[in-house]
Design a protein around this motif. Structure first.
Motif, PDB file in Angstrom:
ATOM      1  N   ASP A 156       9.057  10.146 -10.196  1.00  0.00           N
ATOM      2  CA  ASP A 156       9.472   9.941  -8.818  1.00  0.00           C
ATOM      3  C   ASP A 156      11.000   9.947  -8.808  1.00  0.00           C
ATOM      4  OD1 ASP A 156      10.169   9.059  -6.350  1.00  0.00           O
ATOM      5  OD2 ASP A 156       9.115   7.135  -6.468  1.00  0.00           O
ATOM      6  N   PRO A 157      11.622  10.905  -8.149  1.00  0.00           N
ATOM      7  CA  PRO A 157      13.082  11.026  -8.098  1.00  0.00           C
ATOM      8  C   PRO A 157      13.749   9.739  -7.624  1.00  0.00           C
ATOM      9  CG  PRO A 157      12.087  13.014  -7.309  1.00  0.00           C
ATOM     10  CD  PRO A 157      10.978  11.983  -7.380  1.00  0.00           C
ATOM     11  N   ALA A 158      13.109   9.109  -6.626  1.00  0.00           N
ATOM     12  CA  ALA A 158      13.671   7.885  -6.063  1.00  0.00           C
ATOM     13  C   ALA A 158      13.629   6.711  -7.041  1.00  0.00           C
ATOM     14  CB  ALA A 158      12.912   7.517  -4.794  1.00  0.00           C
ATOM     15  N   ALA A 159      12.782   6.838  -8.061  1.00  0.00           N
ATOM     16  CA  ALA A 159      12.656   5.748  -9.036  1.00  0.00           C
ATOM     17  C   ALA A 159      13.711   5.802 -10.132  1.00  0.00           C
ATOM     18  CB  ALA A 159      11.268   5.793  -9.667  1.00  0.00           C
ATOM     19  N   LEU A 160      14.450   6.910 -10.167  1.00  0.00           N
ATOM     20  CA  LEU A 160      15.482   7.047 -11.200  1.00  0.00           C
ATOM     21  C   LEU A 160      16.870   6.742 -10.640  1.00  0.00           C
ATOM     22  CD1 LEU A 160      16.099   7.895 -14.116  1.00  0.00           C
ATOM     23  CD2 LEU A 160      16.269  10.253 -13.315  1.00  0.00           C
ATOM     24  N   GLY A 161      17.387   5.572 -10.973  1.00  0.00           N
ATOM     25  CA  GLY A 161      18.705   5.169 -10.484  1.00  0.00           C
ATOM     26  C   GLY A 161      19.831   6.024 -11.053  1.00  0.00           C
ATOM     27  N   ALA A 166      19.238   3.930 -16.559  1.00  0.00           N
ATOM     28  CA  ALA A 166      18.164   4.020 -15.559  1.00  0.00           C
ATOM     29  C   ALA A 166      17.078   4.937 -16.117  1.00  0.00           C
ATOM     30  CB  ALA A 166      18.705   4.592 -14.261  1.00  0.00           C
ATOM     31  N   HIS A 167      15.835   4.668 -15.750  1.00  0.00           N
ATOM     32  CA  HIS A 167      14.746   5.512 -16.274  1.00  0.00           C
ATOM     33  C   HIS A 167      13.547   5.508 -15.366  1.00  0.00           C
ATOM     34  CE1 HIS A 167      12.672   1.821 -17.531  1.00  0.00           C
ATOM     35  NE2 HIS A 167      13.857   1.385 -17.919  1.00  0.00           N
ATOM     36  N   ALA A 168      12.712   6.528 -15.489  1.00  0.00           N
ATOM     37  CA  ALA A 168      11.496   6.646 -14.683  1.00  0.00           C
ATOM     38  C   ALA A 168      10.424   7.297 -15.534  1.00  0.00           C
ATOM     39  CB  ALA A 168      11.783   7.496 -13.444  1.00  0.00           C
ATOM     40  N   ASP A 169       9.204   6.792 -15.418  1.00  0.00           N
ATOM     41  CA  ASP A 169       8.109   7.333 -16.222  1.00  0.00           C
ATOM     42  C   ASP A 169       7.747   8.768 -15.845  1.00  0.00           C
ATOM     43  OD1 ASP A 169       7.822   5.011 -17.651  1.00  0.00           O
ATOM     44  OD2 ASP A 169       6.157   4.244 -16.430  1.00  0.00           O
ATOM     45  N   VAL A 177       3.365  10.071 -20.078  1.00  0.00           N
ATOM     46  CA  VAL A 177       3.576  10.884 -21.273  1.00  0.00           C
ATOM     47  C   VAL A 177       5.009  10.848 -21.793  1.00  0.00           C
ATOM     48  CG1 VAL A 177       1.686  12.445 -20.679  1.00  0.00           C
ATOM     49  CG2 VAL A 177       4.011  12.931 -19.865  1.00  0.00           C
ATOM     50  N   GLY A 178       5.894  10.236 -21.019  1.00  0.00           N
ATOM     51  CA  GLY A 178       7.280  10.183 -21.453  1.00  0.00           C
ATOM     52  C   GLY A 178       8.130   9.491 -20.411  1.00  0.00           C
ATOM     53  N   ARG A 179       9.432   9.649 -20.526  1.00  0.00           N
ATOM     54  CA  ARG A 179      10.323   8.976 -19.606  1.00  0.00           C
ATOM     55  C   ARG A 179      11.621   9.771 -19.399  1.00  0.00           C
ATOM     56  NH1 ARG A 179      11.544   2.775 -21.108  1.00  0.00           N
ATOM     57  NH2 ARG A 179       9.447   2.438 -20.301  1.00  0.00           N
ATOM     58  N   ALA A 180      12.046   9.840 -18.138  1.00  0.00           N
ATOM     59  CA  ALA A 180      13.317  10.508 -17.822  1.00  0.00           C
ATOM     60  C   ALA A 180      14.318   9.378 -18.020  1.00  0.00           C
ATOM     61  CB  ALA A 180      13.324  10.980 -16.375  1.00  0.00           C
ATOM     62  N   LEU A 181      15.329   9.606 -18.848  1.00  0.00           N
ATOM     63  CA  LEU A 181      16.302   8.564 -19.161  1.00  0.00           C
ATOM     64  C   LEU A 181      17.733   9.004 -18.878  1.00  0.00           C
ATOM     65  CD1 LEU A 181      17.045   5.823 -20.563  1.00  0.00           C
ATOM     66  CD2 LEU A 181      17.020   7.099 -22.730  1.00  0.00           C
ATOM     67  N   LEU A 200       7.255   4.236 -26.489  1.00  0.00           N
ATOM     68  CA  LEU A 200       8.240   4.792 -25.564  1.00  0.00           C
ATOM     69  C   LEU A 200       9.468   3.911 -25.302  1.00  0.00           C
ATOM     70  CD1 LEU A 200       8.826   7.283 -23.939  1.00  0.00           C
ATOM     71  CD2 LEU A 200       7.373   6.385 -22.097  1.00  0.00           C
ATOM     72  N   PRO A 201       9.285   2.620 -25.047  1.00  0.00           N
ATOM     73  CA  PRO A 201      10.457   1.766 -24.814  1.00  0.00           C
ATOM     74  C   PRO A 201      11.413   1.759 -26.011  1.00  0.00           C
ATOM     75  CG  PRO A 201       8.518   0.714 -23.942  1.00  0.00           C
ATOM     76  CD  PRO A 201       8.036   1.868 -24.793  1.00  0.00           C
ATOM     77  N   THR A 202      10.836   1.684 -27.205  1.00  0.00           N
ATOM     78  CA  THR A 202      11.660   1.649 -28.416  1.00  0.00           C
ATOM     79  C   THR A 202      12.388   2.983 -28.604  1.00  0.00           C
ATOM     80  OG1 THR A 202      10.152   0.093 -29.476  1.00  0.00           O
ATOM     81  CG2 THR A 202      11.606   1.343 -30.914  1.00  0.00           C
ATOM     82  N   ALA A 203      11.688   4.070 -28.367  1.00  0.00           N
ATOM     83  CA  ALA A 203      12.306   5.393 -28.519  1.00  0.00           C
ATOM     84  C   ALA A 203      13.480   5.540 -27.545  1.00  0.00           C
ATOM     85  CB  ALA A 203      11.266   6.482 -28.260  1.00  0.00           C
TER      86      ALA A 203
END
Length: 236
Positions: A156-161, A166-169, A177-181, A200-203
Motif C-alpha cells: 500500500d503506497p500510503a503505508a510507506l512513510g 519506513a517500511h510496508a509489507d 512475501v517481503g517488505r518495501a524498505l 523479515l524483520p531481522t533481514a
DNA sequence: GCGACAG
DNA sequence: ATCTTGTCGC
C-alpha cells in the motif's frame, strides 16, 4: 581450505520447465523462520556483471562477493569468478543464470559470512524461491534478498512513510512475501525478502544498518563495483 | 487472450 | 543487465 561448503546435489537444469520443477522441489527446504543473525560480524554482498546483451546464453559474466565487518563497515575479504552463462535470462529463473558464477566466487572465500545479502529477490518470487532462497539452501547459510525493483507482491503506497526506516509489507496471494524498505529519506525504497534462516524483520534491520548513507547497502555497492572491475579485467 | 516480468 | 549526455542536488 574452503570454509564455505556449497552443495549442489542435483543436475543443473537445461530447460525452463525443468528449472521451475526444481524450484518447486527445493522450495520446502528454505527456512524462513527466524530470527536469524541479530548481531552478525561478517555480512557478504554478492553481485554479477555482464558483458554484451546480458540476456542470452554464452555471455561472459563476472561474479563478486565482498565481506564486510559490521563493526567498522570495512571490507575484510573479496572474491571473484568469471563464467559463461548457461541459462538465458527468464524472469523467475534468474538464479539459474547467476548461481554458477556466484557459487564459484563463494568457494574462493576463506571466511564464512554470518549472512549473505543477494542482489535480487528471495521469497518475493512467483514460486517463493528466488535467488536468495536458492543460494541459502545450497550453502546452508542465512540469506536475504535486496532488490532494486519489485517483482512479486505489492504494498500500500500510503503505508510507506517518507522517512528512512519506513517500511510496508509486500503482499501476494494473501501472504507477506517481503517488505518495501526506505533506506534513505525521500528516495525510492529497496525490496527486502527472506532467503533462508532469517526472518523479515531481522533481514530488514541488517539492510538498514548497512545502508546508513546510500539507498543500497554497502555490501551490494561494494559487490557491484568489484564485479564490474572483474569483468573489465577479464575483458578489456 | 493480454500484459507484466528480479538482474 | 548493458548501451549512453547532460543535468539537478547534497
Amino acid at each position: 581450505m574452503t570454509p564455505v561448503r556449497v552443495e549442489v546435489p542435483y543436475a543443473w537444469p537445461t530447460g525452463e520447465a525443468e528449472a521451475r520443477a526444481l524450484q518447486e522441489r527445493l522450495r520446502p527446504l528454505a527456512d524462513h523462520r527466524g530470527p536469524g543473525p541479530a548481531a552478525p560480524r561478517l555480512v557478504a554482498g554478492l553481485d554479477v556483471a555482464y558483458a554484451g546483451d546480458g540476456r542470452g546464453t554464452g555471455d561472459l559474466v563476472a561474479a563478486a562477493v565482498v565481506v564486510i565487518d559490521t563493526a567498522t563497515h570495512d571490507v575484510v575479504e573479496r572474491a571473484t569468478a568469471t563464467a559463461a552463462t548457461a541459462f538465458p535470462y527468464v524472469p523467475g529463473l534468474f538464479a539459474f543464470r547467476e548461481l554458477p558464477a556466484l557459487v564459484a566466487a563463494l568457494r574462493r572465500l576463506e571466511a564464512v559470512p554470518d549472512l549473505l545479502l543477494c542482489d535480487g529477490h528471495g521469497r518475493s518470487h512467483p514460486r517463493r524461491f528466488g535467488l536468495a532462497c536458492h543460494l541459502g539452501v545450497l550453502t546452508g547459510l542465512p540469506t536475504a534478498g535486496v532488490a532494486k525493483t519489485p517483482f512479486t507482491g505489492r504494498h500500500d503506497p500510503a503505508a510507506l512513510g517518507p522517512d528512512r526506516g519506513a517500511h510496508a509489507d509486500l503482499v501476494d496471494g494473501g501472504e507477506v512475501v517481503g517488505r518495501a524498505l526506505r533506506t534513505r529519506a525521500g528516495v525510492k525504497p529497496v525490496y527486502v525478502s527472506t532467503g533462508h534462516l532469517v526472518d523479515l524483520p531481522t533481514a530488514c534491520a541488517r539492510v538498514l544498518e548497512l545502508a546508513p548513507r546510500h539507498r543500497l547497502p554497502e555490501t551490494t555497492r561494494q559487490a557491484d563495483h568489484l564485479s564490474r572491475e572483474a569483468l573489465r579485467a577479464a575483458t578489456g
